[in-house]
Design an enzyme around this catalytic site. Structure first.
Site, short mmCIF file in Angstrom:
data_model
loop_
_atom_site.label_atom_id
_atom_site.label_comp_id
_atom_site.label_asym_id
_atom_site.label_seq_id
_atom_site.Cartn_x
_atom_site.Cartn_y
_atom_site.Cartn_z
N PRO A 9 -61.48 -29.47 -15.53
CA PRO A 9 -62.44 -30.54 -15.80
C PRO A 9 -63.28 -30.95 -14.59
CG PRO A 9 -60.19 -31.38 -15.78
CD PRO A 9 -60.10 -29.89 -15.78
N ASN A 10 -64.53 -31.22 -14.88
CA ASN A 10 -65.51 -31.73 -13.92
C ASN A 10 -66.01 -30.68 -12.91
OD1 ASN A 10 -65.56 -34.50 -14.88
ND2 ASN A 10 -63.46 -34.61 -14.10
N ARG A 17 -71.41 -33.68 -8.32
CA ARG A 17 -70.32 -34.64 -8.10
C ARG A 17 -69.90 -34.69 -6.63
NH1 ARG A 17 -64.49 -31.88 -9.64
NH2 ARG A 17 -63.73 -33.99 -9.33
N TYR A 22 -66.98 -32.00 -2.23
CA TYR A 22 -67.01 -30.66 -2.81
C TYR A 22 -68.20 -29.81 -2.37
CZ TYR A 22 -63.47 -32.80 -5.77
OH TYR A 22 -62.34 -33.45 -6.21
N ASN A 73 -58.54 -23.04 -10.99
CA ASN A 73 -58.59 -24.36 -10.39
C ASN A 73 -58.40 -25.35 -11.54
OD1 ASN A 73 -59.13 -26.80 -9.23
ND2 ASN A 73 -60.97 -26.14 -8.14
N ALA A 76 -58.28 -31.86 -11.99
CA ALA A 76 -57.41 -33.05 -12.10
C ALA A 76 -56.11 -32.74 -12.84
CB ALA A 76 -58.17 -34.18 -12.78
N GLU A 97 -53.93 -20.26 -7.42
CA GLU A 97 -54.50 -21.61 -7.62
C GLU A 97 -55.48 -21.90 -6.48
OE1 GLU A 97 -51.90 -24.73 -8.94
OE2 GLU A 97 -52.63 -26.10 -7.39
N HIS A 99 -58.09 -24.82 -4.71
CA HIS A 99 -58.65 -26.17 -4.62
C HIS A 99 -59.72 -26.16 -3.55
CE1 HIS A 99 -55.96 -27.86 -7.47
NE2 HIS A 99 -54.95 -27.26 -6.86
N ARG A 106 -55.90 -35.93 0.89
CA ARG A 106 -56.59 -36.90 0.03
C ARG A 106 -55.60 -37.94 -0.52
NH1 ARG A 106 -60.49 -34.04 -4.02
NH2 ARG A 106 -61.29 -36.18 -4.10
C1 DQA Z 1 -59.86 -30.19 -7.02
C2 DQA Z 1 -58.97 -31.31 -6.51
C3 DQA Z 1 -58.51 -32.22 -7.66
O1 DQA Z 1 -57.69 -33.26 -7.16
C4 DQA Z 1 -59.71 -32.83 -8.35
O2 DQA Z 1 -59.29 -33.61 -9.45
C5 DQA Z 1 -60.74 -31.85 -8.73
C6 DQA Z 1 -61.03 -30.72 -7.83
C7 DQA Z 1 -60.43 -29.33 -5.89
O3 DQA Z 1 -60.88 -28.23 -6.19
O4 DQA Z 1 -60.45 -29.75 -4.74
O5 DQA Z 1 -61.40 -31.99 -9.76
O6 DQA Z 1 -59.08 -29.34 -7.85
#
Ligand code: DQA
Length: 162
Positions: A9-10, A17, A22, A73, A76, A97, A99, A106
């Site tokens: 998501p997102n 964002r 990011y 990835n 959240a 995985e 990030h 964080r």
């Molecule tokens: C994320 C880190 C997560 O905590 C966050 O909710 C994201 C992006 C990252 O790629 O740094 O949406 O996965």
């Protein structure tokens, strides 16, 4: 050889964002770079993004019997989703995985990954470049698996011929 890249998501909002966290790169740009590496190395690659947990579970399940490796990835859902963790464990494929941000620097709630313990490895905190590193890592892992399979096949053939 086929790799499936799954984005949670997102991540469709990358480039818009929280740019201070990011960066300015958009998801399409990240995927274009990964595609280039895949084409150069004769690897089939597919991309998938969803904001919905169940859809991500479905896409992971679809990798069973179809893909050789997953780069994911979970965004959240990393911190909350037992369903995504179970799906990764169920398909039992080499899974990396990613990030973009360093989740360990964080908020406390981001410092726990539900999914990392069932993944082969993790790439964390390198920005969008982490996806490139994951591609390199996946090619290394799949290369090793292939070499092992070939050695086993050869051994079986030699035993059968003896
Ligand atoms: C994320 C880190 C997560 O905590 C966050 O909710 C994201 C992006 C990252 O790629 O740094 O949406 O996965």
């Amino acid at each position: 050889m086929k790799i499936v890249v799954i984005q949670g998501p997102n991540l469709n909002m990358l480039g818009v964002r929280e740019q201070s966290v990011y960066g300015p790169m958009r998801l399409e740009q990240i995927h274009a770079q990964m595609k280039e590496v895949a084409v150069q190395n004769g690897i089939e690659i597919e991309f998938y993004q969803s904001n919905l947990e169940g859809e991500l579970v479905d896409r992971i399940q679809e990798c069973y019997g179809d893909a050789d490796g997953i780069i994911i990835n979970p965004a959240a859902y990393t911190h909350t989703s037992i369903a995504i963790r179970d799906a990764i464990a169920a398909v039992n494929l080499p899974t990396i995985e990613v990030h973009i941000s360093n989740i360990y620097r964080r908020e406390e709630f981001r410092q726990k990954s539900m999914t990392a313990p069932v993944c082969t490895s993790s790439v964390i905190g390198f920005g969008p470049f982490g996806y490139h590193l994951a591609m390199m890592g996946m090619m290394q892992i799949l290369g090793e698996i292939n070499a092992l399979r070939q050695a086993q096949q050869q051994q079986q053939q030699e035993t059968a011929e003896a």
